[in-house]
Design an enzyme around this catalytic site. Structure first.
Site, PDB file in Angstrom:
ATOM      1  CG  ASP A 132      -0.270  -0.012   2.557  1.00 31.94           C
ATOM      2  OD1 ASP A 132       0.967  -0.130   2.614  1.00 31.94           O
ATOM      3  OD2 ASP A 132      -0.988   0.084   3.581  1.00 31.94           O
ATOM      4  CD  GLU A 133       5.595   1.364   3.137  1.00 26.45           C
ATOM      5  OE1 GLU A 133       6.532   2.059   2.737  1.00 26.45           O
ATOM      6  OE2 GLU A 133       5.647   0.674   4.167  1.00 26.45           O
ATOM      7  CE1 TYR A 156       9.417  -2.542   0.124  1.00 30.99           C
ATOM      8  CE2 TYR A 156       7.838  -1.058   1.172  1.00 30.99           C
ATOM      9  CZ  TYR A 156       8.148  -2.304   0.650  1.00 30.99           C
ATOM     10  OH  TYR A 156       7.195  -3.307   0.637  1.00 30.99           O
ATOM     11  CE  LYS A 160       6.854  -4.445  -3.473  1.00 38.17           C
ATOM     12  NZ  LYS A 160       7.195  -5.886  -3.700  1.00 38.17           N
ATOM     13  CG  ASN A 255       3.678   3.555  14.624  1.00 35.74           C
ATOM     14  OD1 ASN A 255       2.982   2.720  14.045  1.00 35.74           O
ATOM     15  ND2 ASN A 255       4.532   4.344  13.990  1.00 35.74           N
TER      16      ASN A 255
END
Ligand code: NAD
Ligand code: DAU
Length: 350
Positions: A132-133, A156, A160, A255
């Protein structure tokens, strides 16, 4: 009969996918191709290594000659591609290895598939497992849809996103039958303890500081890894050709809240006084370019394929904590690097 190549099957998610397919599809031959980088660990799939329909091959998805030979030798009919460099923090310190594995490696596989399958493209599927990033970062409102424009923010996620574009380019240009899924944060057994949850579990167990980036206000959408493997199975077998499916947990957590929940769970498990583990929480310098929020709208896969998460989050977290506490050797081997010996013992000495 399929000769299904699964790449990255010694990693976290790949190992759960390999196990599901080996156990469920005895009529398929599953070829697990993995380079066994620091993140690949054959101990993850020890339970199925002697299955008749399973074969492990050590190799690099970036090695074009080797990949072409593998396709021909094993008569590969389909691919589920998970191999990747997967950790955002590593992509900040070493971006080139992400470009190499995630972009060049994916193109190498696409190229071999298009060459080997060109006579009967309609009999073959190339399924690319993405993240989903690629959609970037959300504010407090809204969700990622399959139609959300790509806006990757880290090396990253840019690698992707690039690999997703190449997959679609191979569909458009060479008529390869492709499928892509973009999933949210996974958690569960066998995750390398550089990622948030296993790192925190390991540190709580060992009474080490719990490094929370920034103020811990960033939000992720968590999904149990076995549910992701189930989604991959459904998409591979029932998803429409050329389509993208978002996969997520409908399960957003800040988080800091998820770390506090872990502390509470582990205080109980370890017989510590309530509040003891939370004292280990330490706020540290934020990740560079830290995406604020990810949240998936997984209605498409639910409505079209009937998939939805099977586990409640609290239950999944309990299972996860139990697994790490019940597998101290696994944790010790991965943190000491000993798991590399397993390959030598199992595959080279035989
Ligand atoms: P992981 O890092 O645990 O495993 C990656 C595997 O790929 C390892 O076994 C490694 O040895 C192998 N590999 C790396 N480079 C290779 C190469 N050049 N050739 C062959 N094998 C190689 O990753 P993961 O968390 O299991 O993620 C798997 C896939 O799912 C990735 O493509 C990732 O982008 C995607 N994804 C992960 C998550 C998540 O939360 N972890 C969420 C969504 C999507
Ligand atoms: O969303 C899917 C992605 O989820 C996958 O594509 C990636 O492969 C996977 O690694 C994961 O990326 P994240 O960056 O979201 O995961 P990570 O576990 O590294 O971090 C989760 C959140 O926790 C993030 O906001 C950063 C924060 N964090 C992480 C670590 C390792 C901390 O606060 N402290 C830490 O020590």
């Amino acid at each position: 009969m399929k000769n299904l190549l699964i790449t990255g099957g010694a990693g976290f998610i790949g190992s759960h996918v390999v196990r599901l397919f080996v156990n469920k599809y005895s009529n398929y031959k599953i070829i697990n191709l993995d380079l066994l980088t620091y993140a690949g660990n054959l101990e993850n799939i020890k339970d199925i290594e002697n299955a008749d329909n399973y074969k492990f091959v050590k190799g690099d998805i970036c090695d074009a000659e080797f990949i072409l030979e593998l396709f021909q030798k094993e008569n590969i009919t389909d691919v589920i591609h998970l191999a990747a460099e997967s950790h955002v923090d590593r992509s900040i310190s070493d971006p080139f290895s992400f470009v190499k594995t995630n972009v060049f490696g994916t193109v190498t596989l696409l190229n071999a598939a298009a060459k080997c399958w060109k006579k009967n493209l309609s009999n073959h599927i190339f399924y690319h497992v993405s993240t989903d990033e690629v959609y970037g970062s959300l504010g407090e409102e809204g969700f990622f849809l399959e139609s959300t424009p790509y806006d990757p923010q880290s090396p990253y996620s840019a690698s992707k996103a690039s690999s997703d574009h190449f997959v679609r380019a191979w569909a458009n240009t060479y008529n390869l039958q492709v499928k892509i899924s973009n999933c949210s944060n996974n958690y569960g057994p066998n995750q390398f303890p550089e990622k948030l949850l296993p790192l925190m579990i390991n540190n709580i167990k060992n009474n080490k500081p719990l490094p929370v980036y920034g103020q811990g206000e960033n939000i992720r959408d968590w999904l149990f890894v076995v549910d992701h493997a189930r989604a991959i199975d459904d998409i591979f077998h029932m998803g429409n050709i050329g389509e993208t499916y978002n996969v997520g947990g409908f399960n957003e957590w800040k988080n800091i809240d998820i770390v506090k929940l872990l502390c509470t769970l582990m205080d109980k498990k370890l017989g510590r006084p309530e509040g003891e583990s939370a004292k280990l929480i330490t706020y540290v310098t934020d990740r560079a370019g830290h995406d604020h929020r990810y949240a998936i709208d997984a209605s498409k896969i639910k409505n079209e394929l009937g998939w939805e998460p099977s586990l409640q989050f609290e239950e999944g977290m309990k299972k996860t904590v139990d697994w790490y506490l019940e597998h101290p050797n696994w944790l010790e081997h991965v943190t000491s690097g000993q798991y590399k010996d397993y390959y030598k013992k199992t595959y080279l000495v035989k």
